[in-house]
Design a protein around this motif. Structure first.
Motif, PDB file in Angstrom:
ATOM      1  N   HIS A  63       6.662  -3.632  -4.007  1.00  0.00           N
ATOM      2  CA  HIS A  63       6.610  -3.301  -5.438  1.00  0.00           C
ATOM      3  C   HIS A  63       8.011  -3.384  -6.046  1.00  0.00           C
ATOM      4  O   HIS A  63       8.745  -2.397  -6.099  1.00  0.00           O
ATOM      5  N   HIS A  65      10.215  -5.247  -9.403  1.00  0.00           N
ATOM      6  CA  HIS A  65      10.241  -6.041 -10.636  1.00  0.00           C
ATOM      7  C   HIS A  65      11.587  -6.757 -10.704  1.00  0.00           C
ATOM      8  O   HIS A  65      12.602  -6.142 -11.011  1.00  0.00           O
ATOM      9  N   LYS A 150      -2.082  -7.832  -9.887  1.00  0.00           N
ATOM     10  CA  LYS A 150      -1.785  -6.567 -10.530  1.00  0.00           C
ATOM     11  C   LYS A 150      -2.504  -6.486 -11.867  1.00  0.00           C
ATOM     12  O   LYS A 150      -2.503  -7.446 -12.646  1.00  0.00           O
ATOM     13  N   HIS A 238       1.984   3.255  -7.180  1.00  0.00           N
ATOM     14  CA  HIS A 238       2.849   4.396  -7.544  1.00  0.00           C
ATOM     15  C   HIS A 238       2.101   5.675  -7.884  1.00  0.00           C
ATOM     16  O   HIS A 238       2.202   6.192  -8.994  1.00  0.00           O
ATOM     17  N   ASP A 311       9.011   0.471  -6.508  1.00  0.00           N
ATOM     18  CA  ASP A 311       8.780   0.235  -7.939  1.00  0.00           C
ATOM     19  C   ASP A 311      10.131   0.076  -8.650  1.00  0.00           C
ATOM     20  O   ASP A 311      10.334   0.607  -9.748  1.00  0.00           O
TER      21      ASP A 311
END
Ligand SMILES: [Zn+2]
Length: 446
Positions: A63, A65, A150, A238, A311
């Motif tokens: 996870h 970004h 996702k 999360h 995350d």
């Protein structure tokens, strides 16, 4: 091990069968044998004696970004993968949003892969995105090698990635289940968010009240029901609300194919200690109270929660204003996730074996990479993190490798110094020095 090129020796090797003194033989980037500590080193092989530093399988962070291309001022493949390597992570799976374009068509996936090529210090794979209007793109993306899809069940924070309503979720999940793909979901219910008090401003208590637990609980219950009805594979991203744990545990007991992750910040930071205006602590769902955190740790211990991922979701500093309602939501954790989780784990009596299970073995399995990644065992890629588990350091933002060095962990003293990181038998980071990027772009194994 007559053909080994490299032998890593340590008194603490974390194998699936337990921690033991061992010598790990590596050939052509793969682990070929796990031998006794005093096994003779073959002629021509290089010995790397790690002493009492622990040898862990490289962490797999599913996870992240990276935001590249399109929002590269927030993060990029070069900086994100250096931060990951500095933190003992050897594989990351990039989220489909916050880059421009988002990874929602095969063409967009190719754009992302071009952006990552030659930039990755570790292995990188890609999640696809499920939007209200791209159902027909899901199977081609699956065939092109994304690891799953996702979806947001509430607004994502960026306009180009709209969330799925309940009927749209049902439609996307039916399509994904048709090829036995995996749907991973940001699970907060928009109706509960809309009806919560929205005061805005710098008080953390107001922000926490604006993202109530019941928003998570309701969305997760709905997602689990959809998975149960279709025998589909779903993954809860999360998890923050411990109130959702009984529903998840019951579904798992019934054989529903649901897995769950939580994040280092939910496990190591608490709402009670977030200073007002400190939006480096803002993420959605939010960091909750200490009592909630205790239950997340229990759920990790009993297996209700499967894994821990970062995350990692940075932005530029100007978007991290002191108004929690409008500040960018995302915590940057790539470089610090292993020490943060290990520090929290050891005070609760968990072992390094548990941390490896949550952050390497189970995340590799989630991505379908369990036969290649996430274990120090013959036939696996020779991906390693070398950790001094009993050494401490104090987090200095200046030492971070990710692009925007804002961190919720500044000034904290953490256990676990990552000495070096190895990718397919090559040292890619040692004592903060990096080699040329040789990471590969991964696709979902068939
Ligand atoms: Zn995320």
């Amino acid at each position: 091990m007559s053909d080994a090129e490299l032998v890593l020796r340590s008194t603490r090797v974390l194998t699936p069968g337990g921690t033991r003194a061992a010598s790990v033989a590596v050939t052509d980037g793969m682990i070929t044998a796990v031998l006794p500590h005093d096994a003779p080193v073959p002629t021509g092989a290089r010995l790397e004696d790690l002493g009492d530093d622990a040898l862990l399988p490289g962490l797999v962070d599913t996870h992240v970004h990276v935001n590249d291309p399109g929002r590269t001022e927030w993060e990029g493949f070069w900086t994100a993968t250096r931060a990951a390597a500095a933190g003992g992570i050897t594989t990351l799976i990039d989220m489909p949003l916050n880059s421009l374009p988002p990874t929602t068509t095969v063409g967009h996936l190719r754009t992302k892969q071009r952006a990552a090529a030659g930039q990755a210090h570790i292995d990188v794979g890609f999640w696809g995105g499920a939007l209200p209007d791209n159902v027909e793109d899901l199977r081609p993306l699956h065939d092109a090698g994304v690891f799953g899809f996702k979806a947001f069940l509430s607004p994502s924070g960026v306009d180009e990635f709209p969330h799925l309503g309940q009927e749209q979720l049902a439609r996307s999940l039916a399509e994904i289940a048709a090829f036995d793909g995996l749907l991973i979901a940001h699970a907060e219910d928009p109706r509960h968010l809309a009806s919560a008090p929205q005061h805005g401003g710098p008080r953390y208590a107001d922000f926490l009240a604006s993202r109530p637990r019941r928003a998570e609980d309701t969305a997760i219950a709905h997602l689990v029901e959809q998975a149960r009805r279709r025998d589909a594979r779903v993954h809860v991203l999360h998890l923050s609300s411990s109130d959702a744990l009984p529903v998840i545990a019951a579904a798992k007991a019934d054989g529903v194919r649901v897995s769950v992750e939580t994040c280092p910040h939910y496990l190591t930071l608490t709402a009670e200690e977030v200073p007002d205006g400190a939006s480096e602590f803002k993420c959605c769902p939010p960091i909750r109270e200490a009592a909630n955190q205790d239950l997340l740790w229990q759920a990790l211990a009993d297996g209700t929660i499967d894994c821990v991922v970062t995350d990692h979701s940075p932005s530029t500093a100007d978007l991290k204003t002191d108004d929690f309602a409008t500040a960018w939501g995302g915590i940057s954790g790539l470089q610090l996730s292993l020490p943060a989780v290990w520090t929290g784990a050891r005070v609760r009596g968990h072992g390094l074996e548990d941390v490896v299970r949550w952050m390497s073995a189970h995340t590799a399995r989630l991505a379908g990479l369990g036969t290649r990644k996430g274990a120090i065992a013959p036939g696996h890629d020779a991906d390693f993190a070398v950790l001094a588990p009993d050494e401490t350091f104090t987090v200095d933002p200046a030492a971070l490798q990710h692009r925007n060095r804002l961190t919720a962990y500044a000034g904290r003293t953490l256990y676990g110094v990552v000495r070096s990181t190895w990718l397919r038998g090559r040292c890619v980071m040692a004592d903060g020095e990096f080699t040329e990027p040789k990471g590969r772009l991964l696709t979902r194994p068939h």
